[in-house]
Design a protein around this motif. Structure first.
Motif, mmCIF file in Angstrom:
data_model
loop_
_atom_site.group_PDB
_atom_site.id
_atom_site.type_symbol
_atom_site.label_atom_id
_atom_site.label_comp_id
_atom_site.label_asym_id
_atom_site.label_seq_id
_atom_site.Cartn_x
_atom_site.Cartn_y
_atom_site.Cartn_z
ATOM 1 N N PRO A 12 7.643 -1.712 -4.163
ATOM 2 C CA PRO A 12 6.189 -1.882 -3.809
ATOM 3 C C PRO A 12 5.947 -1.036 -2.792
ATOM 4 O O PRO A 12 6.325 -0.643 -1.673
ATOM 5 N N CYS A 13 4.546 -0.766 -2.851
ATOM 6 C CA CYS A 13 3.941 0.155 -1.744
ATOM 7 C C CYS A 13 3.485 -0.912 -0.554
ATOM 8 O O CYS A 13 2.647 -1.767 -0.841
ATOM 9 N N ALA A 14 3.370 -0.280 0.591
ATOM 10 C CA ALA A 14 3.225 -1.448 1.741
ATOM 11 C C ALA A 14 1.627 -1.139 1.921
ATOM 12 O O ALA A 14 1.098 -2.011 2.905
ATOM 13 N N ARG A 15 1.128 -0.106 1.499
ATOM 14 C CA ARG A 15 -0.515 0.268 1.852
ATOM 15 C C ARG A 15 -1.218 -0.443 0.555
ATOM 16 O O ARG A 15 -2.232 -1.374 0.913
ATOM 17 N N CYS A 16 -0.974 -0.087 -0.500
ATOM 18 C CA CYS A 16 -1.955 -0.337 -1.809
ATOM 19 C C CYS A 16 -1.331 -1.435 -2.620
ATOM 20 O O CYS A 16 -2.074 -1.617 -3.520
ATOM 21 N N GLY A 17 -0.009 -1.728 -2.213
ATOM 22 C CA GLY A 17 0.452 -2.898 -3.273
ATOM 23 C C GLY A 17 0.865 -2.546 -4.475
ATOM 24 O O GLY A 17 1.237 -3.354 -5.251
ATOM 25 N N SER A 18 0.959 -1.025 -4.948
ATOM 26 C CA SER A 18 1.339 -0.791 -6.080
ATOM 27 C C SER A 18 2.706 -0.834 -6.326
ATOM 28 O O SER A 18 3.624 -0.753 -5.458
ATOM 29 N N ARG A 19 3.399 -1.306 -7.497
ATOM 30 C CA ARG A 19 4.811 -1.241 -7.744
ATOM 31 C C ARG A 19 5.127 -0.089 -8.725
ATOM 32 O O ARG A 19 4.893 0.264 -9.807
ATOM 33 N N TRP A 20 6.311 0.416 -8.358
ATOM 34 C CA TRP A 20 6.723 1.842 -8.909
ATOM 35 C C TRP A 20 8.176 1.683 -9.326
ATOM 36 O O TRP A 20 8.826 1.289 -8.490
ATOM 37 N N ALA A 21 8.372 1.816 -10.625
ATOM 38 C CA ALA A 21 9.847 1.691 -11.004
ATOM 39 C C ALA A 21 10.749 2.713 -10.636
ATOM 40 O O ALA A 21 10.274 3.990 -10.258
ATOM 41 N N VAL A 22 11.862 2.407 -10.408
ATOM 42 C CA VAL A 22 12.604 3.302 -9.645
ATOM 43 C C VAL A 22 13.710 3.933 -10.961
ATOM 44 O O VAL A 22 14.136 3.301 -11.787
ATOM 45 N N GLN A 23 13.510 5.290 -10.912
ATOM 46 C CA GLN A 23 14.092 6.116 -12.060
ATOM 47 C C GLN A 23 14.974 7.133 -11.197
ATOM 48 O O GLN A 23 14.538 8.019 -10.691
ATOM 49 N N GLY A 24 16.388 6.816 -11.108
ATOM 50 C CA GLY A 24 17.016 7.878 -10.084
ATOM 51 C C GLY A 24 17.258 7.136 -8.748
ATOM 52 O O GLY A 24 17.183 6.321 -8.480
ATOM 53 N N ALA A 25 16.821 8.515 -7.889
ATOM 54 C CA ALA A 25 16.710 8.093 -6.508
ATOM 55 C C ALA A 25 15.530 7.427 -5.887
ATOM 56 O O ALA A 25 14.374 7.694 -6.738
ATOM 57 N N PRO A 26 15.718 6.680 -4.885
ATOM 58 C CA PRO A 26 14.469 5.844 -4.604
ATOM 59 C C PRO A 26 13.476 6.839 -3.888
ATOM 60 O O PRO A 26 13.904 7.660 -3.271
ATOM 61 N N MET A 27 12.129 6.638 -3.836
ATOM 62 C CA MET A 27 11.122 7.552 -3.305
ATOM 63 C C MET A 27 11.011 6.911 -1.967
ATOM 64 O O MET A 27 11.227 5.497 -1.707
ATOM 65 N N HIS A 28 10.287 7.664 -1.034
ATOM 66 C CA HIS A 28 9.808 6.860 0.217
ATOM 67 C C HIS A 28 8.207 7.025 0.296
ATOM 68 O O HIS A 28 7.806 6.166 1.115
ATOM 69 N N TRP A 29 7.579 7.882 -0.590
ATOM 70 C CA TRP A 29 6.205 7.689 -0.299
ATOM 71 C C TRP A 29 5.392 7.320 -1.643
ATOM 72 O O TRP A 29 5.857 7.905 -2.706
ATOM 73 N N CYS A 30 4.218 6.474 -1.441
ATOM 74 C CA CYS A 30 3.549 6.439 -2.743
ATOM 75 C C CYS A 30 2.870 7.384 -3.158
ATOM 76 O O CYS A 30 2.063 8.059 -2.692
ATOM 77 N N PRO A 31 2.883 7.594 -4.484
ATOM 78 C CA PRO A 31 2.416 8.896 -5.104
ATOM 79 C C PRO A 31 0.650 8.755 -5.196
ATOM 80 O O PRO A 31 0.110 9.514 -5.330
ATOM 81 N N ARG A 32 0.380 7.465 -4.971
ATOM 82 C CA ARG A 32 -1.319 7.162 -5.245
ATOM 83 C C ARG A 32 -1.979 7.265 -3.791
ATOM 84 O O ARG A 32 -3.188 8.000 -3.600
#
Length: 356
Positions: A12-32
């Protein structure tokens, strides 16, 4: 982004609330929104089984072992305090920086007391001059004791000397006050005083020149601070010039050789001292008016006139005739009233007078 399926791992994104599926390594920043992404976790996990949880603790308090929660106290009554509570966030205002003040500024703070002292000393000097004149009148027919002459001379010279010295110090204090007030008045309008300090000092302290320039400086100040103070400035200016003329006349009169001329010079000196005392009081009046205060130093309350928006209220409503009585004569109306009431003529007249 599509909705993740059941059992998918999302961030989950702490700013906009979007949920991004984890595919491989986790991400650090929301693409949106470029916000911070929380740690990965199952999308359908209940809140107690998630691998993150927001906990608010006071600063400096460590978490309890085992995740035990403190017991919740039973609800009581409304809290009361014997005095004003002092807890909470308090921002202490910064203390103003201390400014080094010169002697002229410190002397300007005592200008009111110096003016009163100057007026008192000149009034006492005038009394001493009048006493000397009375001694001269007495000396025309009788001899004056030596002790009385010594007392008269000592009191006259001491009071005149102290009055002149105090007047000089008061003049310097008035110049310091004028510099400070003019600087504040021009700074309030975002401007700078066009007259430099040396020019103000020379225009107020040099003899003969100071009969003109102080009035100019005070007029400019009154027009910027309070135009109603122009009247006080003009009265002071006329008294100041008259006092200067009396000083010159008294100095010239003392140069005479005859006894009568010297006696008249003593009386003229008394009038000069009284004029100087009056000028000191008028100077205090001008200082107070330019500062927005009365003669006793109290803050002047402005008087505002509010225009009336409606008509004046009628306190006594006039009597209007109605119906058939409007066409009758006044005599007939009075007669009908008497007949209806059955009262005597005198009684009806008295009631009519009282009604009026």
């Amino acid at each position: 982004m599509g909705a993740p399926g059941s059992g998918a791992v999302v961030q989950p994104c702490a700013r906009c609330g979007s949920r991004w599926a984890v595919q491989g390594a986790p991400m650090h920043w929301c693409p949106r929104c470029r916000g911070v992404l929380l740690s990965p976790g199952p999308v359908d996990a209940p809140p107690e089984r998630r691998n993150y949880r927001w906990v608010a603790r006071p600063p400096g308090r460590r978490p309890r072992p085992g995740g035990a929660r403190p017991p919740v106290p039973a609800p009581g009554g409304t809290p009361g305090y014997p005095d004003m509570p002092r807890w909470g966030l308090r921002d202490a205002s910064p203390e103003p920086a201390r400014q080094e003040r010169g002697r002229l500024a410190r002397l300007a703070d005592r200008v009111a007391g110096l003016l009163v002292l100057t007026a008192v000393l000149f009034a006492l000097a005038a009394v001493a001059e009048i006493g000397r004149y009375l001694i001269l009148l007495r000396n025309r027919t009788r001899l004056i004791p030596q002790a009385l002459l010594v007392v008269s001379d000592v009191s006259l010279y001491l009071l005149a000397g102290f009055a002149l010295l105090t007047a000089l110090v008061t003049a310097v204090a008035l110049v310091g006050w004028l510099i400070r007030v003019r600087r504040a008045a021009y700074a309030a309008a975002g401007e700078r005083d066009p007259w430099p300090v040396p020019m103000l000092l020379c225009g107020c302290l040099i003899p003969v020149v100071n009969l003109l320039w102080p009035g100019v400086f005070l007029t400019e100040l009154a027009r910027r601070t309070d135009p109603r103070a122009l009247r006080a400035v003009r009265i002071w200016w006329c008294a100041w010039i008259l006092d200067g003329v009396l000083v010159v006349a008294a100095l010239c009169w003392h140069a005479a050789d005859s006894l009568q001329a010297r006696a008249d010079g003593v009386m003229l000196s008394a009038w000069t001292d009284l004029a100087a005392a009056a000028v000191a009081l008028l100077s205090l009046w001008v200082v107070r008016r330019c500062e927005g205060r009365d003669l006793r130093g109290r803050k002047r309350q402005p008087q505002r006139w509010v225009p009336a928006t409606g008509p004046a209220a009628v306190l006594i409503e006039p009597v209007h005739r109605t119906g058939e009585a409007a066409g009758r004569a006044p005599e007939a109306e009075v007669g009908d009233d008497r007949a209806a009431t059955g009262a005597a003529p005198g009684t009806a007249e008295q009631e009519e007078v009282m009604a009026k």
